[in-house]
Design a protein around this motif. Structure first.
Motif, PDB file in Angstrom:
ATOM      1  N   SER A  93       0.811  -1.218   0.000  1.00 39.99           N
ATOM      2  CA  SER A  93       0.000   0.000   0.000  1.00 39.99           C
ATOM      3  C   SER A  93       0.847   1.271   0.000  1.00 39.99           C
ATOM      4  N   MET A  94       2.151   1.129  -0.142  1.00 40.54           N
ATOM      5  CA  MET A  94       3.044   2.284  -0.168  1.00 40.54           C
ATOM      6  C   MET A  94       2.847   3.050  -1.491  1.00 40.54           C
ATOM      7  N   VAL A  95       2.710   4.378  -1.388  1.00 39.17           N
ATOM      8  CA  VAL A  95       2.534   5.225  -2.570  1.00 39.17           C
ATOM      9  C   VAL A  95       3.596   6.319  -2.554  1.00 39.17           C
ATOM     10  N   ARG A  96       4.258   6.513  -3.693  1.00 36.72           N
ATOM     11  CA  ARG A  96       5.207   7.612  -3.872  1.00 36.72           C
ATOM     12  C   ARG A  96       4.993   8.164  -5.286  1.00 36.72           C
ATOM     13  N   THR A  97       4.647   9.426  -5.390  1.00 34.38           N
ATOM     14  CA  THR A  97       4.527  10.049  -6.706  1.00 34.38           C
ATOM     15  C   THR A  97       5.280  11.378  -6.708  1.00 34.38           C
ATOM     16  N   LYS A  98       5.898  11.670  -7.802  1.00 38.75           N
ATOM     17  CA  LYS A  98       6.561  12.953  -8.031  1.00 38.75           C
ATOM     18  C   LYS A  98       6.038  13.450  -9.375  1.00 38.75           C
ATOM     19  N   ASN A  99       5.221  14.484  -9.342  1.00 36.99           N
ATOM     20  CA  ASN A  99       4.592  15.005 -10.539  1.00 36.99           C
ATOM     21  C   ASN A  99       5.170  16.367 -10.889  1.00 36.99           C
ATOM     22  N   ARG A 100       5.432  16.568 -12.170  1.00 35.61           N
ATOM     23  CA  ARG A 100       5.885  17.853 -12.676  1.00 35.61           C
ATOM     24  C   ARG A 100       4.892  18.287 -13.750  1.00 35.61           C
ATOM     25  N   TYR A 101       4.509  19.558 -13.700  1.00 41.16           N
ATOM     26  CA  TYR A 101       3.451  20.063 -14.563  1.00 41.16           C
ATOM     27  C   TYR A 101       3.897  21.401 -15.146  1.00 41.16           C
ATOM     28  N   ILE A 102       3.796  21.572 -16.452  1.00 36.15           N
ATOM     29  CA  ILE A 102       4.112  22.857 -17.085  1.00 36.15           C
ATOM     30  C   ILE A 102       3.048  23.160 -18.141  1.00 36.15           C
ATOM     31  N   THR A 103       2.604  24.414 -18.163  1.00 32.31           N
ATOM     32  CA  THR A 103       1.659  24.888 -19.166  1.00 32.31           C
ATOM     33  C   THR A 103       2.215  26.167 -19.789  1.00 32.31           C
ATOM     34  N   LEU A 104       2.238  26.190 -21.097  1.00 32.35           N
ATOM     35  CA  LEU A 104       2.597  27.384 -21.846  1.00 32.35           C
ATOM     36  C   LEU A 104       1.325  27.913 -22.485  1.00 32.35           C
ATOM     37  N   LEU A 105       1.139  29.231 -22.517  1.00 30.44           N
ATOM     38  CA  LEU A 105      -0.092  29.774 -23.077  1.00 30.44           C
ATOM     39  C   LEU A 105       0.179  30.976 -23.962  1.00 30.44           C
ATOM     40  N   PHE A 106      -0.731  31.169 -24.891  1.00 33.42           N
ATOM     41  CA  PHE A 106      -0.690  32.267 -25.844  1.00 33.42           C
ATOM     42  C   PHE A 106      -2.092  32.864 -25.887  1.00 33.42           C
ATOM     43  N   ILE A 107      -2.192  34.201 -25.787  1.00 38.95           N
ATOM     44  CA  ILE A 107      -3.490  34.874 -25.678  1.00 38.95           C
ATOM     45  C   ILE A 107      -3.606  35.935 -26.780  1.00 38.95           C
ATOM     46  N   LEU A 108      -4.777  35.983 -27.420  1.00 34.31           N
ATOM     47  CA  LEU A 108      -5.129  37.045 -28.353  1.00 34.31           C
ATOM     48  C   LEU A 108      -6.494  37.596 -27.955  1.00 34.31           C
ATOM     49  N   VAL A 109      -6.600  38.925 -27.852  1.00 36.10           N
ATOM     50  CA  VAL A 109      -7.873  39.560 -27.521  1.00 36.10           C
ATOM     51  C   VAL A 109      -8.025  40.789 -28.406  1.00 36.10           C
ATOM     52  N   ASN A 110      -9.205  40.970 -28.948  1.00 34.17           N
ATOM     53  CA  ASN A 110      -9.510  42.185 -29.698  1.00 34.17           C
ATOM     54  C   ASN A 110     -10.838  42.726 -29.175  1.00 34.17           C
ATOM     55  N   SER A 111     -10.840  44.011 -28.843  1.00 31.37           N
ATOM     56  CA  SER A 111     -12.042  44.660 -28.316  1.00 31.37           C
ATOM     57  C   SER A 111     -12.359  45.867 -29.191  1.00 31.37           C
ATOM     58  N   ILE A 112     -13.573  45.910 -29.707  1.00 35.06           N
ATOM     59  CA  ILE A 112     -14.033  47.014 -30.547  1.00 35.06           C
ATOM     60  C   ILE A 112     -15.159  47.724 -29.812  1.00 35.06           C
ATOM     61  N   LYS A 113     -14.991  49.032 -29.603  1.00 37.12           N
ATOM     62  CA  LYS A 113     -16.011  49.828 -28.924  1.00 37.12           C
ATOM     63  C   LYS A 113     -17.112  50.173 -29.925  1.00 37.12           C
ATOM     64  N   LEU A 114     -18.338  49.731 -29.612  1.00 32.10           N
ATOM     65  CA  LEU A 114     -19.498  49.980 -30.464  1.00 32.10           C
ATOM     66  C   LEU A 114     -20.257  51.197 -29.947  1.00 32.10           C
ATOM     67  N   ASP A 115     -21.307  51.559 -30.632  1.00 29.58           N
ATOM     68  CA  ASP A 115     -22.159  52.655 -30.177  1.00 29.58           C
ATOM     69  C   ASP A 115     -22.937  52.239 -28.934  1.00 29.58           C
ATOM     70  N   ASN A 116     -23.527  53.221 -28.234  1.00 32.51           N
ATOM     71  CA  ASN A 116     -24.395  53.002 -27.067  1.00 32.51           C
ATOM     72  C   ASN A 116     -23.665  52.347 -25.884  1.00 32.51           C
ATOM     73  N   GLY A 117     -22.360  52.577 -25.767  1.00 29.22           N
ATOM     74  CA  GLY A 117     -21.613  52.064 -24.618  1.00 29.22           C
ATOM     75  C   GLY A 117     -21.328  50.572 -24.661  1.00 29.22           C
ATOM     76  N   LEU A 118     -21.520  49.922 -25.791  1.00 28.41           N
ATOM     77  CA  LEU A 118     -21.249  48.488 -25.914  1.00 28.41           C
ATOM     78  C   LEU A 118     -19.883  48.262 -26.535  1.00 28.41           C
ATOM     79  N   ALA A 119     -19.302  47.121 -26.218  1.00 29.33           N
ATOM     80  CA  ALA A 119     -18.029  46.722 -26.819  1.00 29.33           C
ATOM     81  C   ALA A 119     -18.121  45.260 -27.219  1.00 29.33           C
ATOM     82  N   LEU A 120     -17.490  44.933 -28.324  1.00 33.05           N
ATOM     83  CA  LEU A 120     -17.431  43.555 -28.805  1.00 33.05           C
ATOM     84  C   LEU A 120     -16.042  43.024 -28.503  1.00 33.05           C
ATOM     85  N   ASN A 121     -15.968  41.973 -27.704  1.00 30.69           N
ATOM     86  CA  ASN A 121     -14.693  41.343 -27.350  1.00 30.69           C
ATOM     87  C   ASN A 121     -14.582  40.002 -28.045  1.00 30.69           C
TER      88      ASN A 121
END
Length: 132
Positions: A93-121
């Motif tokens: 019943s002996m348990v030994r774990t060694k976990n290594r975790y890596i995440t790489l990320l890339f983000i793109l966002v575009n926001s356009i301001k519309l009329d009447n106080g609205l924005a499209l993201n």
């Protein structure tokens, strides 16, 4: 630590071994970063905000668990129902774990301001994760 299987315990009366003392430990550390570049502009008369970003997360998670054969103190009404380990640990019943975790990320966002106080993201994110 002496490890042994229950069927291999020959120096102890099996009727005395009526409990286990289970222990476990987790060690976790993690960190990460993100960076973004923001560009403000006008596109066909619309106010436009463009964001590009990168990031990374990294974690280390170690876990250990043991079961020690023990004697349960439960013979009389006054016993406290605790256990006393006998110094032998169940290798099955002996348990030994060694976990290594890596995440790489890339983000793109575009926001356009519309009329009447609205924005499209419009946004997108790509993750690439690896777990060892």
């Amino acid at each position: 630590m002496k490890t042994i299987g229950l069927s291999d315990l020959t120096s102890v009366n099996a009727e005395d071994i009526d409990g286990t003392r289970n222990t476990g430990a987790t060690d976790n550390s993690s960190y990460g970063f993100t960076a973004q570049l923001v560009h403000l502009d006008s596109f066909n008369g619309w106010e436009n905000e463009f964001i590009i970003g990168i990031g990374a997360d990294k974690a280390k998670i170690d876990f250990a668990s043991d079961s020690e054969f023990a004697i349960l103190h439960n013979d009389t009404i006054d016993d406290n129902r605790s256990v006393s380990g006998i110094g032998f640990f169940d290798y099955e019943s002996m348990v030994r774990t060694k976990n290594r975790y890596i995440t790489l990320l890339f983000i793109l966002v575009n926001s356009i301001k519309l009329d009447n106080g609205l924005a499209l993201n419009i946004a997108g994110r790509y993750n690439k994760s690896r777990i060892e």
